[in-house]
Design a protein around this motif. Structure first.
Motif, mmCIF file in Angstrom:
data_model
loop_
_atom_site.group_PDB
_atom_site.id
_atom_site.type_symbol
_atom_site.label_atom_id
_atom_site.label_comp_id
_atom_site.label_asym_id
_atom_site.label_seq_id
_atom_site.Cartn_x
_atom_site.Cartn_y
_atom_site.Cartn_z
ATOM 1 N N GLY A 227 0.809 -1.211 0.000
ATOM 2 C CA GLY A 227 0.000 0.000 0.000
ATOM 3 C C GLY A 227 0.837 1.252 0.000
ATOM 4 N N THR A 228 1.890 1.262 0.799
ATOM 5 C CA THR A 228 2.768 2.434 0.861
ATOM 6 C C THR A 228 3.409 2.705 -0.491
ATOM 7 N N VAL A 229 3.907 1.661 -1.149
ATOM 8 C CA VAL A 229 4.518 1.814 -2.468
ATOM 9 C C VAL A 229 3.508 2.349 -3.474
ATOM 10 N N MET A 230 2.334 1.748 -3.513
ATOM 11 C CA MET A 230 1.325 2.154 -4.487
ATOM 12 C C MET A 230 0.840 3.583 -4.259
ATOM 13 N N LEU A 231 0.627 3.943 -3.002
ATOM 14 C CA LEU A 231 0.193 5.305 -2.695
ATOM 15 C C LEU A 231 1.259 6.321 -3.089
ATOM 16 N N GLY A 232 2.518 5.952 -2.862
ATOM 17 C CA GLY A 232 3.603 6.869 -3.166
ATOM 18 C C GLY A 232 3.841 7.096 -4.640
ATOM 19 N N MET A 233 3.501 6.109 -5.478
ATOM 20 C CA MET A 233 3.795 6.240 -6.903
ATOM 21 C C MET A 233 2.574 6.604 -7.744
ATOM 22 N N ALA A 234 1.391 6.631 -7.141
ATOM 23 C CA ALA A 234 0.157 6.821 -7.917
ATOM 24 C C ALA A 234 0.139 8.129 -8.696
ATOM 25 N N ALA A 235 0.562 9.215 -8.063
ATOM 26 C CA ALA A 235 0.451 10.529 -8.706
ATOM 27 C C ALA A 235 1.359 10.659 -9.915
ATOM 28 N N ASN A 236 2.502 9.979 -9.880
ATOM 29 C CA ASN A 236 3.486 10.149 -10.952
ATOM 30 C C ASN A 236 3.607 8.939 -11.867
ATOM 31 N N ALA A 237 2.766 7.950 -11.681
ATOM 32 C CA ALA A 237 2.831 6.762 -12.528
ATOM 33 C C ALA A 237 2.481 7.120 -13.965
ATOM 34 N N LYS A 238 3.254 6.583 -14.889
ATOM 35 C CA LYS A 238 2.980 6.839 -16.309
ATOM 36 C C LYS A 238 1.600 6.323 -16.675
ATOM 37 N N ASP A 239 1.234 5.165 -16.142
ATOM 38 C CA ASP A 239 -0.091 4.584 -16.361
ATOM 39 C C ASP A 239 -0.832 4.677 -15.030
ATOM 40 N N ARG A 240 -1.464 5.817 -14.798
ATOM 41 C CA ARG A 240 -2.118 6.056 -13.514
ATOM 42 C C ARG A 240 -3.307 5.120 -13.308
ATOM 43 N N PRO A 241 -3.438 4.560 -12.098
ATOM 44 C CA PRO A 241 -4.613 3.746 -11.805
ATOM 45 C C PRO A 241 -5.841 4.629 -11.604
ATOM 46 N N THR A 242 -7.016 4.041 -11.796
ATOM 47 C CA THR A 242 -8.243 4.790 -11.543
ATOM 48 C C THR A 242 -8.528 4.898 -10.052
ATOM 49 N N GLY A 243 -7.887 4.058 -9.251
ATOM 50 C CA GLY A 243 -8.055 4.112 -7.808
ATOM 51 C C GLY A 243 -6.952 3.365 -7.108
#
Length: 264
Positions: A158-174
């Motif tokens: 969860g920590t990894v995913m939350l930290g990378m969500a804003a800058n991910a090239k392929d952003r998740p919808t949630g």
């Protein structure tokens, strides 16, 4: 057994005076999944170096997915191949990330349940690079036909995913963080205000590693997030097999409905 498990976890933390950020890395609860993972030795030296393609293998379905129709893939992530398990079909994809030493079986229960509800899911063992592992899992779902992807991660995941969500090239919808911490093993959740997708933060009030106070600390980085705090002390994927699993599943299912209702 549960009392023994948590007593052991707390005793280790007290004896070694571990810092908070060591939580999931050094003293995470010894869940059934992790004990099973410790017994699986076939993964160790069997990882082959490969950097340009995904290999599907039929012969090493983990026990937790036997008889489900799941497929196993070897996917490059951080310079080495890592095992990923896919199940289900359809345009809505969910990537499940485990705790720091977790594996593809950690989220098997929820993965199978949600595949049965019409989602396409992937679970995985961590590769050499955690962010690259999440990115590779997302790409695998896309390759298989997912038009939208959400992320669900426990503790380190969860920590990894939350930290990378804003800058991910392929952003998740949630993104759903289950028992995450604000900072852990070099991963940070800073920058959350820049993420505009659906968010869920879920944990238990007395989790020794990620209690309500620590969960709300994470929430302070994500003002748009829904926060669900359940009774008890279970941690990450354990929550979905415990006494309050119905509430946990209801919260997760609601999050998924909202996330996939968003535009791709």
């Amino acid at each position: 057994m549960r009392g023994v498990k948590w007593y052991r976890t707390l005793a280790v933390c007290a004896a070694l005076l571990l810092p908070l950020t060591a939580g999931c890395t050094a003293a995470e609860p010894d869940t059934r999944t992790e004990r099973a993972a410790a017994q699986r030795t076939e993964e160790g030296s069997a990882v082959a170096r490969r950097g340009d393609s995904t290999r599907q293998r039929k012969g090493d379905i983990p026990d937790c997915f036997h008889g489900t129709g799941a497929s196993v893939h070897r996917v490059p992530a951080g310079g080495s191949d890592t095992r990923m398990v896919t199940l289900g079909d359809g345009p809505r994809g969910i990537a499940f990330a485990p705790i720091s030493w977790g594996d593809a079986c950690e989220w098997a229960g929820e993965a199978k349940r949600l595949a049965g509800k019409g989602y396409r899911v992937v679970t995985f063992d961590w590769g050499a690079d955690r962010e690259e592992t999440v990115t590779a899992a997302t790409a695998l779902l896309r390759d298989q036909g997912a038009e939208q992807v959400t992320w669900v991660g426990g503790c380190m995941g969860g920590t990894v995913m939350l930290g990378m969500a804003a800058n991910a090239k392929d952003r998740p919808t949630g993104v759903a963080g289950i028992s995450p911490l604000a900072s852990l093993g070099g991963a940070e959740v800073d920058g959350g205000a820049d993420y505009t997708g659906e968010m869920l933060l879920l944990g238990t009030v007395d989790d020794p590693l990620a209690d309500e106070g620590r969960l709300r600390e994470v929430a302070s980085h994500f003002p748009q997030s829904e926060v669900t705090v359940l009774p008890g002390e279970l941690h990450a994927a354990e929550i979905f097999g415990g006494a309050h699993r119905a509430e946990a599943r209801r919260s997760l299912d609601g999050f998924l409905v909202r996330a996939f209702a968003r535009e791709s």
